[in-house]
Design an enzyme around this catalytic site. Structure first.
Site, PDB file in Angstrom:
ATOM      1  N   ARG A 103      56.661  94.380  51.109  1.00 43.40           N
ATOM      2  CA  ARG A 103      57.136  93.642  49.871  1.00 43.40           C
ATOM      3  C   ARG A 103      58.658  93.923  49.420  1.00 43.40           C
ATOM      4  O   ARG A 103      59.491  94.866  50.011  1.00 43.40           O
ATOM      5  CB  ARG A 103      56.422  94.503  48.691  1.00 43.40           C
ATOM      6  CG  ARG A 103      54.861  94.569  48.732  1.00 43.40           C
ATOM      7  CD  ARG A 103      54.250  95.291  47.543  1.00 43.40           C
ATOM      8  NE  ARG A 103      52.825  95.362  47.710  1.00 43.40           N
ATOM      9  CZ  ARG A 103      51.897  96.188  48.311  1.00 43.40           C
ATOM     10  NH1 ARG A 103      52.675  97.137  49.140  1.00 43.40           N
ATOM     11  NH2 ARG A 103      50.724  95.863  48.658  1.00 43.40           N
ATOM     12  N   LYS A 159      52.734 100.874  46.957  1.00 37.05           N
ATOM     13  CA  LYS A 159      52.169 101.068  45.690  1.00 37.05           C
ATOM     14  C   LYS A 159      51.513 102.305  45.595  1.00 37.05           C
ATOM     15  O   LYS A 159      50.972 102.792  46.577  1.00 37.05           O
ATOM     16  CB  LYS A 159      51.360  99.933  45.541  1.00 37.05           C
ATOM     17  CG  LYS A 159      51.944  98.603  45.201  1.00 37.05           C
ATOM     18  CD  LYS A 159      50.916  97.362  44.520  1.00 37.05           C
ATOM     19  CE  LYS A 159      51.334  96.217  44.187  1.00 37.05           C
ATOM     20  NZ  LYS A 159      50.395  95.195  44.014  1.00 37.05           N
ATOM     21  N   TYR A 170      44.213  85.484  53.490  1.00 38.15           N
ATOM     22  CA  TYR A 170      44.827  84.954  54.593  1.00 38.15           C
ATOM     23  C   TYR A 170      44.074  84.332  55.545  1.00 38.15           C
ATOM     24  O   TYR A 170      44.609  83.355  56.390  1.00 38.15           O
ATOM     25  CB  TYR A 170      46.100  86.011  55.136  1.00 38.15           C
ATOM     26  CG  TYR A 170      46.889  86.517  54.167  1.00 38.15           C
ATOM     27  CD1 TYR A 170      47.932  85.879  53.550  1.00 38.15           C
ATOM     28  CD2 TYR A 170      46.630  88.018  53.757  1.00 38.15           C
ATOM     29  CE1 TYR A 170      48.788  86.216  52.826  1.00 38.15           C
ATOM     30  CE2 TYR A 170      47.631  88.473  52.637  1.00 38.15           C
ATOM     31  CZ  TYR A 170      48.587  87.461  52.377  1.00 38.15           C
ATOM     32  OH  TYR A 170      49.609  88.028  51.379  1.00 38.15           O
ATOM     33  N   HIS A 229      58.076  87.119  48.695  1.00 34.61           N
ATOM     34  CA  HIS A 229      56.507  87.433  48.829  1.00 34.61           C
ATOM     35  C   HIS A 229      55.889  86.098  49.719  1.00 34.61           C
ATOM     36  O   HIS A 229      54.894  86.449  50.409  1.00 34.61           O
ATOM     37  CB  HIS A 229      55.761  87.341  47.445  1.00 34.61           C
ATOM     38  CG  HIS A 229      54.640  88.137  47.558  1.00 34.61           C
ATOM     39  ND1 HIS A 229      54.665  89.515  47.594  1.00 34.61           N
ATOM     40  CD2 HIS A 229      53.272  87.536  47.251  1.00 34.61           C
ATOM     41  CE1 HIS A 229      53.556  89.872  47.265  1.00 34.61           C
ATOM     42  NE2 HIS A 229      52.566  88.859  47.262  1.00 34.61           N
ATOM     43  N   HIS A 271      47.716  96.980  51.866  1.00 38.06           N
ATOM     44  CA  HIS A 271      46.543  96.454  50.940  1.00 38.06           C
ATOM     45  C   HIS A 271      45.665  97.501  50.800  1.00 38.06           C
ATOM     46  O   HIS A 271      44.735  98.085  51.699  1.00 38.06           O
ATOM     47  CB  HIS A 271      45.793  95.302  51.318  1.00 38.06           C
ATOM     48  CG  HIS A 271      46.418  93.967  51.362  1.00 38.06           C
ATOM     49  ND1 HIS A 271      46.414  92.641  51.763  1.00 38.06           N
ATOM     50  CD2 HIS A 271      47.541  93.534  50.435  1.00 38.06           C
ATOM     51  CE1 HIS A 271      47.293  91.946  51.680  1.00 38.06           C
ATOM     52  NE2 HIS A 271      48.006  92.224  50.835  1.00 38.06           N
ATOM     53  N   ARG A 300      56.229  87.250  53.172  1.00 43.52           N
ATOM     54  CA  ARG A 300      55.012  88.269  53.333  1.00 43.52           C
ATOM     55  C   ARG A 300      53.763  87.630  53.776  1.00 43.52           C
ATOM     56  O   ARG A 300      53.065  88.021  54.466  1.00 43.52           O
ATOM     57  CB  ARG A 300      54.853  89.091  52.160  1.00 43.52           C
ATOM     58  CG  ARG A 300      53.666  90.177  52.171  1.00 43.52           C
ATOM     59  CD  ARG A 300      53.936  90.958  50.910  1.00 43.52           C
ATOM     60  NE  ARG A 300      52.577  91.837  50.549  1.00 43.52           N
ATOM     61  CZ  ARG A 300      52.509  92.826  50.992  1.00 43.52           C
ATOM     62  NH1 ARG A 300      53.141  93.588  51.855  1.00 43.52           N
ATOM     63  NH2 ARG A 300      51.112  93.679  50.473  1.00 43.52           N
TER      64      ARG A 300
END
Length: 306
Positions: free
Chosen positions: A158, A182, A287, A252, A278, A255
């Site tokens: 990210r 995150k 994806y 993004h 994730h 990404r």
């Protein structure tokens, strides 16, 4: 409703919950603002219904809140986020003894429509990186931009993760970069030789931008401070314009592109999930739909009996 107009019970609960989000869950400032903004709107709606204390929230009041959001034309993704924010808040209320029952436990999450993200083809990525390299011509900022583009595409990290990198986060011997994602979760992401060469060139010129306050930041802005995500976004959009016919993407989008190309190249879904950081495999599965759609488009264009 301003904080001064809010009932004491709501004010106390929301202030305590905000502290919980910051100190205990370690969420980013952006996420905290989103959650507290959603709950500010919930408190206003609830008090208009006569619910002056969040412990008195019931399912009917929560459904009324979401219905009002839908009437205002909020997108499905916004409704889904607000429903999640409400459920987390009511669960926290019960867990901390502020409420006897979890009013949000039965709140149904609005079905979120996931649009397929735009991605670059592999030839477009090559054109992007070649054009950026041509522009660089030994200029420190240009060389930095090439390194950023190579690393974003090589790793799928990210933009915030990229901007937070320090020089020591790059393990040149193993060709991996240590990323803090995150929830302060750390992961190691590999990169290939083109990104390694671009990083070496940038590190050779980093000192020309560095100032006393640069610290350990891997990527620097023109004034020597740690590069800002907005600067990276502007740069990526500008460089994409050099590729004729390519969709307008930001970091993004690179990404998304990296994840799609990994799956098209045979990487398994679990590995891509780990690389991208994730929390849920369902997020990564998006994806696979991108890859399937690209395959259908290629078939339609190329097969004589399509």
């Amino acid at each position: 409703m301003s904080a001064s107009e809010r009932s004491p019970a709501w004010a106390d609960a929301l202030e305590a919950y905000e502290r919980h989000l910051r100190s205990e869950r370690g969420l980013s400032e952006h996420t905290v603002r989103a959650y507290t903004g959603d709950l500010d709107q919930l408190s206003s709606h609830a008090e208009a219904l006569g619910v002056r204390d969040p412990s008195a929230l019931d399912l009917r009041a929560l459904r009324s809140f979401l219905a009002a959001q839908q009437v205002r034309g909020r997108s499905r993704s916004t409704l889904s986020r607000r429903a999640a924010a409400v459920r987390r808040f009511t669960a926290w209320m019960v867990r901390t003894g502020r409420a006897d029952e979890d009013a949000g436990a039965l709140l149904v999450n609005p079905r979120r429509h996931r649009e397929l993200p735009a991605v670059l083809r592999q030839d477009e990525v090559r054109a992007l990186l070649d054009a950026a390299a041509d522009r660089a011509e030994g200029d420190a900022v240009g060389v930095r931009d090439v390194a950023i583009l190579e690393l974003l595409y090589a790793t799928g990290i990210r933009v915030g993760e990229l901007c937070g990198l320090d020089v020591d986060d790059v393990d040149h011997a193993r060709s991996v970069v240590r990323v803090v994602g995150k929830g302060d979760k750390e992961r190691s992401v590999p990169f290939g030789r083109p990104a390694a060469r671009a990083l070496e060139r940038w590190l050779g010129l980093r000192g020309t931008l560095a100032v006393e306050g640069s610290g350990p930041a891997l990527f620097l802005g023109k004034r020597g401070g740690r590069i800002d995500p907005r600067t990276v976004r502007r740069m990526v959009h500008a460089r994409i314009e050099d590729v004729e016919g390519a969709p307008d993407l930001g970091p993004h989008g690179l990404r998304h592109t990296a994840a799609t190309h990994l799956l098209e190249g045979g990487a398994d879904l679990r590995s891509v999930q780990e690389l991208l950081g994730h929390a849920s495999l369902a997020t990564t599965q998006l994806y696979t739909h991108v890859s399937s759609e690209r395959l259908r488009q290629a078939y339609a264009q190329a097969h004589p009996r399509a």
